[in-house]
Enzyme design. Sequence first.
Site, PDB file in Angstrom:
ATOM      1  N   ASN A   9      15.920  15.698 -17.858  1.00 19.65           N
ATOM      2  CA  ASN A   9      16.038  15.757 -16.394  1.00 19.65           C
ATOM      3  C   ASN A   9      16.577  14.410 -15.929  1.00 19.65           C
ATOM      4  O   ASN A   9      15.847  13.417 -15.933  1.00 19.65           O
ATOM      5  CB  ASN A   9      14.655  16.040 -15.784  1.00 19.65           C
ATOM      6  CG  ASN A   9      14.688  16.008 -14.267  1.00 19.65           C
ATOM      7  OD1 ASN A   9      15.749  15.926 -13.658  1.00 19.65           O
ATOM      8  ND2 ASN A   9      13.515  16.077 -13.650  1.00 19.65           N
ATOM      9  N   TRP A  10      17.858  14.416 -15.591  1.00 17.56           N
ATOM     10  CA  TRP A  10      18.482  13.146 -15.202  1.00 17.56           C
ATOM     11  C   TRP A  10      18.040  12.679 -13.813  1.00 17.56           C
ATOM     12  O   TRP A  10      18.312  11.557 -13.422  1.00 17.56           O
ATOM     13  CB  TRP A  10      20.015  13.289 -15.211  1.00 17.56           C
ATOM     14  CG  TRP A  10      20.644  13.301 -16.581  1.00 17.56           C
ATOM     15  CD1 TRP A  10      20.011  13.121 -17.784  1.00 17.56           C
ATOM     16  CD2 TRP A  10      22.039  13.472 -16.877  1.00 17.56           C
ATOM     17  NE1 TRP A  10      20.924  13.179 -18.808  1.00 17.56           N
ATOM     18  CE2 TRP A  10      22.178  13.397 -18.284  1.00 17.56           C
ATOM     19  CE3 TRP A  10      23.181  13.694 -16.107  1.00 17.56           C
ATOM     20  CZ2 TRP A  10      23.415  13.525 -18.923  1.00 17.56           C
ATOM     21  CZ3 TRP A  10      24.413  13.829 -16.733  1.00 17.56           C
ATOM     22  CH2 TRP A  10      24.521  13.740 -18.130  1.00 17.56           C
ATOM     23  N   LYS A  11      17.397  13.538 -13.064  1.00 17.54           N
ATOM     24  CA  LYS A  11      16.975  13.210 -11.691  1.00 17.54           C
ATOM     25  C   LYS A  11      18.198  12.707 -10.899  1.00 17.54           C
ATOM     26  O   LYS A  11      19.304  13.180 -11.143  1.00 17.54           O
ATOM     27  CB  LYS A  11      15.808  12.226 -11.710  1.00 17.54           C
ATOM     28  CG  LYS A  11      14.669  12.739 -12.597  1.00 17.54           C
ATOM     29  CD  LYS A  11      13.390  11.989 -12.446  1.00 17.54           C
ATOM     30  CE  LYS A  11      12.334  12.612 -13.370  1.00 17.54           C
ATOM     31  NZ  LYS A  11      11.017  11.992 -13.253  1.00 17.54           N
ATOM     32  N   HIS A  96       9.470  20.864  -9.517  1.00 20.07           N
ATOM     33  CA  HIS A  96       9.167  19.524 -10.032  1.00 20.07           C
ATOM     34  C   HIS A  96       8.277  18.792  -9.023  1.00 20.07           C
ATOM     35  O   HIS A  96       8.439  18.950  -7.819  1.00 20.07           O
ATOM     36  CB  HIS A  96      10.476  18.746 -10.262  1.00 20.07           C
ATOM     37  CG  HIS A  96      10.253  17.507 -11.062  1.00 20.07           C
ATOM     38  ND1 HIS A  96       9.733  16.360 -10.507  1.00 20.07           N
ATOM     39  CD2 HIS A  96      10.432  17.241 -12.382  1.00 20.07           C
ATOM     40  CE1 HIS A  96       9.634  15.444 -11.455  1.00 20.07           C
ATOM     41  NE2 HIS A  96      10.044  15.953 -12.608  1.00 20.07           N
ATOM     42  N   GLU A  98       8.331  15.908  -7.954  1.00 20.82           N
ATOM     43  CA  GLU A  98       9.059  15.098  -6.966  1.00 20.82           C
ATOM     44  C   GLU A  98       9.576  15.972  -5.836  1.00 20.82           C
ATOM     45  O   GLU A  98       9.655  15.534  -4.686  1.00 20.82           O
ATOM     46  CB  GLU A  98      10.197  14.333  -7.669  1.00 20.82           C
ATOM     47  CG  GLU A  98       9.636  13.208  -8.538  1.00 20.82           C
ATOM     48  CD  GLU A  98      10.468  12.853  -9.758  1.00 20.82           C
ATOM     49  OE1 GLU A  98      11.647  13.250  -9.834  1.00 20.82           O
ATOM     50  OE2 GLU A  98       9.922  12.180 -10.656  1.00 20.82           O
ATOM     51  N   GLU A 168       3.686  18.934 -16.295  1.00 27.16           N
ATOM     52  CA  GLU A 168       4.028  17.532 -16.071  1.00 27.16           C
ATOM     53  C   GLU A 168       2.944  16.896 -15.217  1.00 27.16           C
ATOM     54  O   GLU A 168       2.985  17.001 -13.983  1.00 27.16           O
ATOM     55  CB  GLU A 168       5.374  17.420 -15.348  1.00 27.16           C
ATOM     56  CG  GLU A 168       6.550  17.963 -16.132  1.00 27.16           C
ATOM     57  CD  GLU A 168       7.838  17.262 -15.745  1.00 27.16           C
ATOM     58  OE1 GLU A 168       8.505  16.761 -16.650  1.00 27.16           O
ATOM     59  OE2 GLU A 168       8.157  17.185 -14.544  1.00 27.16           O
ATOM     60  N   GLY A 174       7.145   8.856 -15.209  1.00 28.93           N
ATOM     61  CA  GLY A 174       7.797   7.574 -14.900  1.00 28.93           C
ATOM     62  C   GLY A 174       6.845   6.396 -14.912  1.00 28.93           C
ATOM     63  O   GLY A 174       7.191   5.301 -14.477  1.00 28.93           O
ATOM     64  N   SER A 214       6.599  10.646 -19.356  1.00 26.93           N
ATOM     65  CA  SER A 214       6.700   9.493 -20.254  1.00 26.93           C
ATOM     66  C   SER A 214       6.783   9.893 -21.728  1.00 26.93           C
ATOM     67  O   SER A 214       6.251   9.215 -22.610  1.00 26.93           O
ATOM     68  CB  SER A 214       5.539   8.515 -20.020  1.00 26.93           C
ATOM     69  OG  SER A 214       5.578   8.022 -18.705  1.00 26.93           O
ATOM     70  N   GLY A 235      12.391  12.722 -18.740  1.00 29.32           N
ATOM     71  CA  GLY A 235      13.055  12.007 -17.650  1.00 29.32           C
ATOM     72  C   GLY A 235      13.795  10.791 -18.178  1.00 29.32           C
ATOM     73  O   GLY A 235      14.909  10.889 -18.686  1.00 29.32           O
ATOM     74  N   GLY A 236      13.157   9.627 -18.063  1.00 28.26           N
ATOM     75  CA  GLY A 236      13.808   8.357 -18.402  1.00 28.26           C
ATOM     76  C   GLY A 236      14.494   8.355 -19.761  1.00 28.26           C
ATOM     77  O   GLY A 236      15.634   7.875 -19.882  1.00 28.26           O
TER      78      GLY A 236
HETATM   79  P1  13P Z   1       9.661  10.601 -17.344  1.00 29.35           P
HETATM   80  O1  13P Z   1       9.970  11.106 -18.731  1.00 29.35           O
HETATM   81  O2  13P Z   1      10.606   9.556 -16.858  1.00 29.35           O
HETATM   82  O3  13P Z   1       8.210  10.222 -17.205  1.00 29.35           O
HETATM   83  O4  13P Z   1       9.888  11.857 -16.353  1.00 29.35           O
HETATM   84  C1  13P Z   1       9.342  13.082 -16.669  1.00 29.35           C
HETATM   85  C2  13P Z   1       9.886  14.071 -15.726  1.00 29.35           C
HETATM   86  O5  13P Z   1       9.604  14.047 -14.540  1.00 29.35           O
HETATM   87  C3  13P Z   1      10.804  15.106 -16.258  1.00 29.35           C
HETATM   88  O6  13P Z   1      11.023  16.111 -15.347  1.00 29.35           O
END
Ligand code: 13P
Length: 253
Positions: A9-11, A96, A98, A168, A174, A214, A235-236
């Site tokens: 997920n590149w956000k 998600h 967010e 999640e 994050g 994470s 994510g990251g």
């Molecule tokens: P991180 O891997 O950066 O914690 O993010 C997870 C995420 O929100 C994937 O959708």
Amino acid sequence: MRKKIVAGNWKMNLEYAEGISLFSEIVNMVKDEKKGEQIAIICAPYIHLNSLAQLGGSTVFIGAQNCHQKESGAYTGETSAKMIKSVGCEYVIIGHSERRQYFAEFDELLAEKTIIALQNGLTPLFCIGETLDERNNGSYFDVLKSQLVNGVFGLSAADFSKIVIAYEPVWAIGTGLTATSEQAQEVHAFIRKEIAEKYDQTIADDTSILYGGSCNPKNAAELFAQPDIDGGLIGGASLKSRDFVDIIKTFNS
Ligand code: 13P
């Protein structure tokens, strides 16, 4: 048989050229290293989707990070599931944390988005997760159950069989605070039990349940070794080709 999935997920990251370059690297690396049955997906911002779908072929699938709940119409700034499908995407993240937190998305709206995604041939990656307060005060099973009941348990068995669930925990996203493999497994087993009670054991056994928060090349192997964890939503670490491909590789090691 449920599928093993690693989805990035590149956000809201990466300009257009950066996205093309990172994705091309991932496709090249995955070509050599991906064996077996696992599926790799990149969920990118809308502006990348068309180009990535052309580049990805059947090596890396493409997903969006959201879609609107209506088929089409006067919704300035929004993007429909049909449009997402029309550029060659197969997946869409729905719910998600967010989106829930910053865009006030709630379970009933997410249920509508899930239905419209399915109607347009997209596979929803439906996210659920508790906050740190909910984990600490012990209400997390209730919170997760209500996200399932109000978000996706209204689906018919046939439709539910097409979706992927992602657990999640909000406190792990994050933050560098990964859920331990025991904490994640406990919740994944709970989710599978709830699916079995709502639908049946076969559907529960066939549902892919991903862990996100994470997740990185160091902790992925232990997480993915748990019996109810079928992969990750990353994510990251999905913003670095080596890290993302190393996470995919953990299924082969
Ligand atoms: P991180 O891997 O950066 O914690 O993010 C997870 C995420 O929100 C994937 O959708």
